[in-house]
Design an enzyme around this catalytic site. Structure first.
Site, mmCIF file in Angstrom:
data_model
loop_
_atom_site.group_PDB
_atom_site.id
_atom_site.type_symbol
_atom_site.label_atom_id
_atom_site.label_comp_id
_atom_site.label_asym_id
_atom_site.label_seq_id
_atom_site.Cartn_x
_atom_site.Cartn_y
_atom_site.Cartn_z
ATOM 1 N N THR A 26 48.289 -37.801 -3.193
ATOM 2 C CA THR A 26 47.981 -39.225 -3.047
ATOM 3 C C THR A 26 46.515 -39.458 -3.362
ATOM 4 O O THR A 26 45.633 -38.844 -2.767
ATOM 5 C CB THR A 26 48.260 -39.723 -1.617
ATOM 6 N N GLU A 80 46.587 -44.766 0.214
ATOM 7 C CA GLU A 80 46.898 -43.583 -0.586
ATOM 8 C C GLU A 80 47.965 -43.907 -1.616
ATOM 9 O O GLU A 80 49.057 -44.338 -1.278
ATOM 10 C CB GLU A 80 47.390 -42.465 0.332
HETATM 11 P P1 ADP Z 1 43.236 -35.681 -0.859
HETATM 12 O O1 ADP Z 1 43.439 -35.399 0.602
HETATM 13 O O2 ADP Z 1 41.856 -35.321 -1.338
HETATM 14 O O3 ADP Z 1 43.612 -37.085 -1.225
HETATM 15 P P2 ADP Z 1 45.749 -34.855 -2.093
HETATM 16 O O4 ADP Z 1 46.481 -33.593 -1.758
HETATM 17 O O5 ADP Z 1 46.339 -36.134 -1.563
HETATM 18 O O6 ADP Z 1 44.236 -34.680 -1.630
HETATM 19 O O7 ADP Z 1 45.627 -34.931 -3.675
HETATM 20 C C1 ADP Z 1 45.131 -36.099 -4.243
HETATM 21 C C2 ADP Z 1 44.462 -35.904 -5.596
HETATM 22 O O8 ADP Z 1 45.374 -35.301 -6.514
HETATM 23 C C3 ADP Z 1 44.099 -37.242 -6.210
HETATM 24 O O9 ADP Z 1 42.815 -37.684 -5.787
HETATM 25 C C4 ADP Z 1 44.136 -36.937 -7.704
HETATM 26 O O10 ADP Z 1 42.870 -36.514 -8.158
HETATM 27 C C5 ADP Z 1 45.139 -35.795 -7.818
HETATM 28 N N1 ADP Z 1 46.474 -36.166 -8.366
HETATM 29 C C6 ADP Z 1 47.139 -35.437 -9.292
HETATM 30 N N2 ADP Z 1 48.323 -35.985 -9.606
HETATM 31 C C7 ADP Z 1 48.432 -37.123 -8.858
HETATM 32 C C8 ADP Z 1 49.457 -38.129 -8.762
HETATM 33 N N3 ADP Z 1 50.595 -38.059 -9.483
HETATM 34 N N4 ADP Z 1 49.251 -39.159 -7.897
HETATM 35 C C9 ADP Z 1 48.103 -39.220 -7.172
HETATM 36 N N5 ADP Z 1 47.114 -38.292 -7.218
HETATM 37 C C10 ADP Z 1 47.255 -37.240 -8.056
HETATM 38 MG MG MG Z 2 45.446 -38.006 -0.673
#
Ligand code: ADP
Ligand code: MG
Length: 149
Positions: A26, A80
């Site tokens: 997200t 998110e």
């Molecule tokens: P965080 O806790 O930092 O948000 P996540 O596990 O939620 O970590 O991963 C989010 C990150 O993954 C986003 O900020 C983006 O850079 C990357 N990402 C890759 N593919 C997607 C996708 N399909 N939708 C949203 N984010 C994505």
């Molecule tokens: Mg996230």
């Protein structure tokens, strides 16, 4: 809220809850965009369109969760956005533009991870189905997305 609603912001680091490990990364939106969204929307799960960065002009379907984080005693809120596309790399710090077209359901506390994932999969199906409607599909050509260079 009167849909559709456009919001522009940037992608920031999230809470590191491991959404990616669940197969549902997200993109968390920056504080200013959050402020705007919490005045427009109540918490819950929404769907719509998203565009990321400056070079990729594609407008992708998305589901968005707006809520308070229980881990931080509900003092931290987040927006998110899970984009329905497999990206080749992360896009932290990139710009993100979204059009929210509708509300799916309220937020919930889940007894198990399986229950959570099951609901998210349903949300994704709802989003894909609804966004096919002409009025929603047309929004992919909205100024918010086309004016981006
Ligand atoms: P965080 O806790 O930092 O948000 P996540 O596990 O939620 O970590 O991963 C989010 C990150 O993954 C986003 O900020 C983006 O850079 C990357 N990402 C890759 N593919 C997607 C996708 N399909 N939708 C949203 N984010 C994505
Ligand atoms: Mg996230």
């Amino acid at each position: 809220a009167p849909y559709p609603i456009s919001v522009a912001g940037t992608v920031v680091k999230g809470f590191g809850r491991g959404s990616k490990e669940l197969g549902i990364p997200t993109a968390n939106m920056n504080e200013e965009a959050l402020e705007e969204m919490f005045t427009e929307f109540t918490t819950g799960v929404y769907y719509g369109w998203a565009q990321v960065g400056k070079t990729d002009k594609t407008v992708y379907p998305m589901v968005m969760s707006l809520g308070w984080n229980p881990y931080y005693k509900n003092e931290k809120r987040s927006a998110e956005v899970h984009i329905l596309h497999e990206f080749e790399s992360d896009f932290y710090d990139e710009s993100i533009r979204i059009i929210v077209t509708g509300y799916i359901r309220p937020e919930q506390n889940y007894p198990s991870l399986e229950a959570l994932i099951c609901d998210i999969k349903t949300d994704i199906e709802v989003a894909k189905h609804s966004l096919k409607r002409k009025a929603y599909d047309d929004l992919r050509n909205d100024e918010l997305f086309t004016k981006n260079q």
